[in-house]
Design a protein around this motif. Structure first.
Motif, PDB file in Angstrom:
ATOM      1  N   GLY A  54       0.843  -1.198   0.000  1.00  0.00           N
ATOM      2  CA  GLY A  54       0.000   0.000   0.000  1.00  0.00           C
ATOM      3  C   GLY A  54       0.876   1.244   0.000  1.00  0.00           C
ATOM      4  O   GLY A  54       2.102   1.146  -0.029  1.00  0.00           O
ATOM      5  N   GLU A  60      -0.562  -4.646   1.596  1.00  0.00           N
ATOM      6  CA  GLU A  60      -1.998  -4.471   1.615  1.00  0.00           C
ATOM      7  C   GLU A  60      -2.707  -5.766   1.232  1.00  0.00           C
ATOM      8  O   GLU A  60      -3.735  -6.101   1.768  1.00  0.00           O
ATOM      9  CB  GLU A  60      -2.384  -3.358   0.649  1.00  0.00           C
ATOM     10  CG  GLU A  60      -3.552  -2.547   1.108  1.00  0.00           C
ATOM     11  CD  GLU A  60      -3.452  -1.134   0.583  1.00  0.00           C
ATOM     12  OE1 GLU A  60      -3.596  -0.967  -0.641  1.00  0.00           O
ATOM     13  OE2 GLU A  60      -3.220  -0.220   1.389  1.00  0.00           O
ATOM     14  N   ARG A  61      -2.127  -6.465   0.270  1.00  0.00           N
ATOM     15  CA  ARG A  61      -2.684  -7.748  -0.137  1.00  0.00           C
ATOM     16  C   ARG A  61      -1.550  -8.755  -0.158  1.00  0.00           C
ATOM     17  O   ARG A  61      -0.419  -8.411  -0.458  1.00  0.00           O
ATOM     18  CB  ARG A  61      -3.282  -7.653  -1.552  1.00  0.00           C
ATOM     19  CG  ARG A  61      -4.322  -6.586  -1.718  1.00  0.00           C
ATOM     20  CD  ARG A  61      -4.831  -6.597  -3.146  1.00  0.00           C
ATOM     21  NE  ARG A  61      -5.538  -7.849  -3.430  1.00  0.00           N
ATOM     22  CZ  ARG A  61      -5.831  -8.261  -4.669  1.00  0.00           C
ATOM     23  NH1 ARG A  61      -5.471  -7.536  -5.711  1.00  0.00           N
ATOM     24  NH2 ARG A  61      -6.452  -9.396  -4.864  1.00  0.00           N
TER      25      ARG A  61
END
Ligand code: ZN
Ligand code: ZN
Ligand code: ZN
Ligand code: ZN
Length: 209
Positions: A54, A60-61
């Protein structure tokens, strides 16, 4: 069971019971912090290998090899901090979190630098400093610190700052992006003027005789 039924039958008692539950939160969070195993965002596989960072650098993932195909910004997680898009340096070798690495910022208590080899002391006792010199015995990796380097040892800890600036060497102070001119006498430049260590000389500009 009879007692509880009678208790709750009184509306006033019911209110008091509910309030006291609110005032005394019982068990702590059911999930204690580590070890936090993240699963693939798409298929929930535990074999994650890629991450998408991010804006703050946090992952973030996280994705498995299969689900990462074609995902924009997916980067390999190998050798990275498990929390953010930074090289992982700290970990516990063969410990409970075997294999998980962290950066300086996300280092957990008890984790040690597993990336840099410590000095083997050469002909004396091993010491706690990072090894940067080697080669005297035919090694290709650093084995000894500056103080314990052996005859024939060379400086082997080259910065691998292959990032934006290409192969240009940077000052070794973390976060400094100036090019280094200062280093130990007869050594290569490792620090910029502002971050030079006491005793460091301008080895870059001193080369011309
Ligand atoms: Zn997947
Ligand atoms: Zn991190
Ligand atoms: Zn040493
Ligand atoms: Zn610097």
């Amino acid at each position: 069971r009879y007692g509880v039924g009678r208790c709750l039958s009184s509306p006033l008692l019911l209110v008091i019971t509910l309030m006291s539950h609110r005032l005394h939160p019982t068990s702590p969070s059911p999930h204690p912090s580590p070890p936090q195993v993240r699963l693939c965002d798409v298929c929930s596989s535990e074999h994650i290998g890629f991450g998408v960072a991010g804006p703050l650098g946090k992952w973030e993932r996280v994705l498995c090899r299969v689900c990462a195909v074609g995902v924009e910004g997916a980067k390999s997680l190998s050798r990275m901090c498990s929390e953010c898009d930074t090289m992982g340096i700290f970990g516990t070798r063969g410990g409970a979190y075997g294999g998980t690495l962290h950066c300086r910022k996300h280092k957990l208590p008890g984790e040690a630098d597993v990336k840099h080899r410590r000095c083997d002391g050469g002909s004396s006792e091993p010491c706690d400093r990072w090894a940067a010199f080697g080669g005297a015995m035919g090694e290709r990796k650093p084995r000894r610190c500056r103080d314990h380097r052996m005859e024939g040892d060379e400086y082997l800890r080259h910065t691998r700052n292959s990032s934006a600036a290409g192969r240009r060497a940077l000052c070794r102070r973390e976060g400094c992006s100036l090019s280094p001119s200062f280093g130990g006498e007869g050594m290569r430049a490792t620090f910029c003027k502002a971050h030079r260590r006491t005793g460091d000389k301008d080895v870059r500009h001193g080369l011309c005789q």
